[in-house]
Design a protein around this motif. Structure first.
Motif, PDB file in Angstrom:
ATOM      1  N   PRO A  51      -8.889  10.908  -2.108  1.00 28.74           N
ATOM      2  CA  PRO A  51      -7.659  11.300  -2.795  1.00 28.74           C
ATOM      3  C   PRO A  51      -7.934  11.608  -4.253  1.00 28.74           C
ATOM      4  CG  PRO A  51      -7.697   8.937  -2.373  1.00 28.74           C
ATOM      5  CD  PRO A  51      -8.919   9.533  -1.730  1.00 28.74           C
ATOM      6  N   THR A  52      -7.138  12.515  -4.777  1.00 25.73           N
ATOM      7  CA  THR A  52      -7.285  12.864  -6.183  1.00 25.73           C
ATOM      8  C   THR A  52      -6.297  12.044  -6.991  1.00 25.73           C
ATOM      9  OG1 THR A  52      -5.675  14.635  -5.990  1.00 25.73           O
ATOM     10  CG2 THR A  52      -7.991  15.223  -5.633  1.00 25.73           C
ATOM     11  N   ALA A  53      -6.607  11.868  -8.239  1.00 22.56           N
ATOM     12  CA  ALA A  53      -5.760  11.066  -9.112  1.00 22.56           C
ATOM     13  C   ALA A  53      -4.384  11.701  -9.285  1.00 22.56           C
ATOM     14  CB  ALA A  53      -6.425  10.875 -10.460  1.00 22.56           C
ATOM     15  N   SER A  54      -4.285  13.005  -9.130  1.00 24.88           N
ATOM     16  CA  SER A  54      -3.020  13.677  -9.342  1.00 24.88           C
ATOM     17  C   SER A  54      -2.161  13.740  -8.084  1.00 24.88           C
ATOM     18  CB  SER A  54      -3.261  15.092  -9.874  1.00 24.88           C
ATOM     19  OG  SER A  54      -3.958  15.848  -8.906  1.00 24.88           O
ATOM     20  N   ALA A  55      -2.666  13.249  -6.963  1.00 19.72           N
ATOM     21  CA  ALA A  55      -1.888  13.277  -5.731  1.00 19.72           C
ATOM     22  C   ALA A  55      -0.701  12.322  -5.862  1.00 19.72           C
ATOM     23  CB  ALA A  55      -2.761  12.880  -4.544  1.00 19.72           C
ATOM     24  N   ALA A  56       0.461  12.776  -5.421  1.00 23.76           N
ATOM     25  CA  ALA A  56       1.653  11.942  -5.477  1.00 23.76           C
ATOM     26  C   ALA A  56       1.527  10.810  -4.473  1.00 23.76           C
ATOM     27  CB  ALA A  56       2.888  12.792  -5.174  1.00 23.76           C
ATOM     28  N   PRO A  57       1.926   9.597  -4.842  1.00 27.11           N
ATOM     29  CA  PRO A  57       1.837   8.487  -3.901  1.00 27.11           C
ATOM     30  C   PRO A  57       2.763   8.702  -2.716  1.00 27.11           C
ATOM     31  CG  PRO A  57       2.828   7.775  -5.986  1.00 27.11           C
ATOM     32  CD  PRO A  57       2.449   9.204  -6.137  1.00 27.11           C
ATOM     33  N   VAL A  58       2.333   8.228  -1.562  1.00 30.06           N
ATOM     34  CA  VAL A  58       3.114   8.355  -0.328  1.00 30.06           C
ATOM     35  C   VAL A  58       3.109   7.021   0.407  1.00 30.06           C
ATOM     36  CG1 VAL A  58       2.668  10.831  -0.038  1.00 30.06           C
ATOM     37  CG2 VAL A  58       1.126   9.169   0.998  1.00 30.06           C
ATOM     38  N   LEU A  59       4.061   6.862   1.316  1.00 28.79           N
ATOM     39  CA  LEU A  59       4.121   5.689   2.170  1.00 28.79           C
ATOM     40  C   LEU A  59       2.951   5.732   3.134  1.00 28.79           C
ATOM     41  CD1 LEU A  59       5.757   3.169   3.029  1.00 28.79           C
ATOM     42  CD2 LEU A  59       6.969   4.655   4.629  1.00 28.79           C
ATOM     43  N   VAL A  60       2.275   4.600   3.294  1.00 24.29           N
ATOM     44  CA  VAL A  60       1.146   4.504   4.205  1.00 24.29           C
ATOM     45  C   VAL A  60       1.561   3.577   5.343  1.00 24.29           C
ATOM     46  CG1 VAL A  60      -1.296   3.902   4.452  1.00 24.29           C
ATOM     47  CG2 VAL A  60      -0.440   4.787   2.260  1.00 24.29           C
ATOM     48  N   PRO A  61       2.180   4.118   6.408  1.00 25.07           N
ATOM     49  CA  PRO A  61       2.599   3.262   7.528  1.00 25.07           C
ATOM     50  C   PRO A  61       1.401   2.528   8.110  1.00 25.07           C
ATOM     51  CG  PRO A  61       3.534   5.464   7.728  1.00 25.07           C
ATOM     52  CD  PRO A  61       2.510   5.519   6.632  1.00 25.07           C
ATOM     53  N   GLY A  62       1.557   1.233   8.351  1.00 23.27           N
ATOM     54  CA  GLY A  62       0.468   0.426   8.865  1.00 23.27           C
ATOM     55  C   GLY A  62      -0.539   0.030   7.801  1.00 23.27           C
ATOM     56  N   GLY A  63      -0.324   0.470   6.569  1.00 23.82           N
ATOM     57  CA  GLY A  63      -1.243   0.155   5.476  1.00 23.82           C
ATOM     58  C   GLY A  63      -0.958  -1.213   4.879  1.00 23.82           C
ATOM     59  N   THR A  64      -1.749  -1.575   3.923  1.00 19.26           N
ATOM     60  CA  THR A  64      -1.597  -2.850   3.227  1.00 19.26           C
ATOM     61  C   THR A  64      -0.581  -2.728   2.101  1.00 19.26           C
ATOM     62  OG1 THR A  64      -3.314  -2.321   1.627  1.00 19.26           O
ATOM     63  CG2 THR A  64      -4.025  -3.398   3.687  1.00 19.26           C
ATOM     64  N   ALA A  65      -0.254  -3.880   1.537  1.00 18.24           N
ATOM     65  CA  ALA A  65       0.629  -3.875   0.373  1.00 18.24           C
ATOM     66  C   ALA A  65      -0.020  -3.110  -0.777  1.00 18.24           C
ATOM     67  CB  ALA A  65       0.952  -5.306  -0.049  1.00 18.24           C
ATOM     68  N   ALA A  66      -1.328  -3.303  -0.971  1.00 15.26           N
ATOM     69  CA  ALA A  66      -2.027  -2.604  -2.058  1.00 15.26           C
ATOM     70  C   ALA A  66      -1.999  -1.096  -1.856  1.00 15.26           C
ATOM     71  CB  ALA A  66      -3.466  -3.100  -2.166  1.00 15.26           C
ATOM     72  N   ALA A  67      -2.139  -0.643  -0.625  1.00 12.81           N
ATOM     73  CA  ALA A  67      -2.108   0.796  -0.344  1.00 12.81           C
ATOM     74  C   ALA A  67      -0.728   1.384  -0.580  1.00 12.81           C
ATOM     75  CB  ALA A  67      -2.548   1.065   1.094  1.00 12.81           C
ATOM     76  N   ASN A  68       0.309   0.572  -0.413  1.00 11.48           N
ATOM     77  CA  ASN A  68       1.681   1.060  -0.562  1.00 11.48           C
ATOM     78  C   ASN A  68       2.306   0.767  -1.914  1.00 11.48           C
ATOM     79  OD1 ASN A  68       2.693   2.351   2.023  1.00 11.48           O
ATOM     80  ND2 ASN A  68       1.614   0.544   2.798  1.00 11.48           N
ATOM     81  N   GLN A  69       1.636   0.008  -2.756  1.00  9.25           N
ATOM     82  CA  GLN A  69       2.208  -0.334  -4.059  1.00  9.25           C
ATOM     83  C   GLN A  69       2.501   0.895  -4.930  1.00  9.25           C
ATOM     84  OE1 GLN A  69      -0.100  -3.049  -6.456  1.00  9.25           O
ATOM     85  NE2 GLN A  69       1.594  -3.428  -7.855  1.00  9.25           N
ATOM     86  N   PRO A  70       1.618   1.905  -4.987  1.00  5.94           N
ATOM     87  CA  PRO A  70       1.964   3.068  -5.830  1.00  5.94           C
ATOM     88  C   PRO A  70       3.261   3.767  -5.402  1.00  5.94           C
ATOM     89  CG  PRO A  70      -0.376   3.079  -5.307  1.00  5.94           C
ATOM     90  CD  PRO A  70       0.247   2.001  -4.460  1.00  5.94           C
ATOM     91  N   TYR A  71       3.479   3.872  -4.087  1.00  5.52           N
ATOM     92  CA  TYR A  71       4.709   4.511  -3.607  1.00  5.52           C
ATOM     93  C   TYR A  71       5.912   3.601  -3.860  1.00  5.52           C
ATOM     94  CZ  TYR A  71       7.831   7.133  -0.506  1.00  5.52           C
ATOM     95  OH  TYR A  71       8.876   7.865   0.029  1.00  5.52           O
ATOM     96  N   PHE A  72       5.744   2.310  -3.616  1.00  8.08           N
ATOM     97  CA  PHE A  72       6.778   1.313  -3.897  1.00  8.08           C
ATOM     98  C   PHE A  72       7.215   1.449  -5.362  1.00  8.08           C
ATOM     99  CE2 PHE A  72       7.734  -3.130  -5.231  1.00  8.08           C
ATOM    100  CZ  PHE A  72       8.633  -3.560  -4.255  1.00  8.08           C
TER     101      PHE A  72
END
Length: 166
Positions: A51-72
């Motif tokens: 992933p690039t730093a400029s990519a907008a955060p998205v929901l990661v279904p089945g992912g961890t809390a850390a993976a979903n924190q940027p979207y949260f």
């Protein structure tokens, strides 16, 4: 009178031509070499894109809390931008609209036990054995979030939480 600088310029031009010829001779195909160029691989040719730093955060279904924190964080910051005095329901509604599962959420009350406005509220989403927890208080530091292991009780927040039954 000085001699013109032409001989030096001619020498430099000749040296440049000789260097170019020498370099082109190094890249010429050897009679025993294949005519197909060897494949060139780079790190970007890998099967897993990074992933690039400029990519907008998205929901990661089945992912961890850390993976979903940027979207949260993105969703909660949008809630605050739309309603600076946001209450618990505003955050939960925003998170549900963004795709988070309401059954995995917890929320603290908007008021204290004596009926005053709580200085801050906490809300969480559980992802397997980890949680992403948000806190917001417009008069007590604004918004912040963190990730944490889920509690032994199965939840994310310690203390009194309120039902999310709307």
């Amino acid at each position: 009178m000085r001699a013109p600088a032409r001989p030096a310029a001619a020498f430099l031009a000749g040296a440049a031509v000789a260097a170019a010829l020498l370099l082109s001779a190094c890249t010429g195909a050897h009679p025993s070499a294949s005519t197909d160029p060897a494949p060139h691989t780079t790190a970007s040719d890998s099967a897993t894109p990074t992933p690039t730093a400029s990519a907008a955060p998205v929901l990661v279904p089945g992912g961890t809390a850390a993976a979903n924190q940027p979207y949260f964080d993105k969703v909660n910051q949008a809630t605050i931008a739309a309603k600076p005095g946001a209450k618990g329901r505003d955050f939960i509604d925003g998170l549900v609209a963004a795709g988070f599962t309401k059954a995995d959420m917890q929320l603290t009350p908007d008021t204290t036990t004596i009926g005053l406005t709580a200085p801050s509220i906490q809300f969480s989403v559980k992802f397997g054995d980890s949680c992403v927890i948000g806190q917001y208080g417009p008069d007590s530091g604004g918004y912040t979030s963190l990730t944490s292991p889920a509690l032994a009780t199965g939840g994310c927040l310690i203390g009194q939480t309120r039902p999310i039954d709307w």
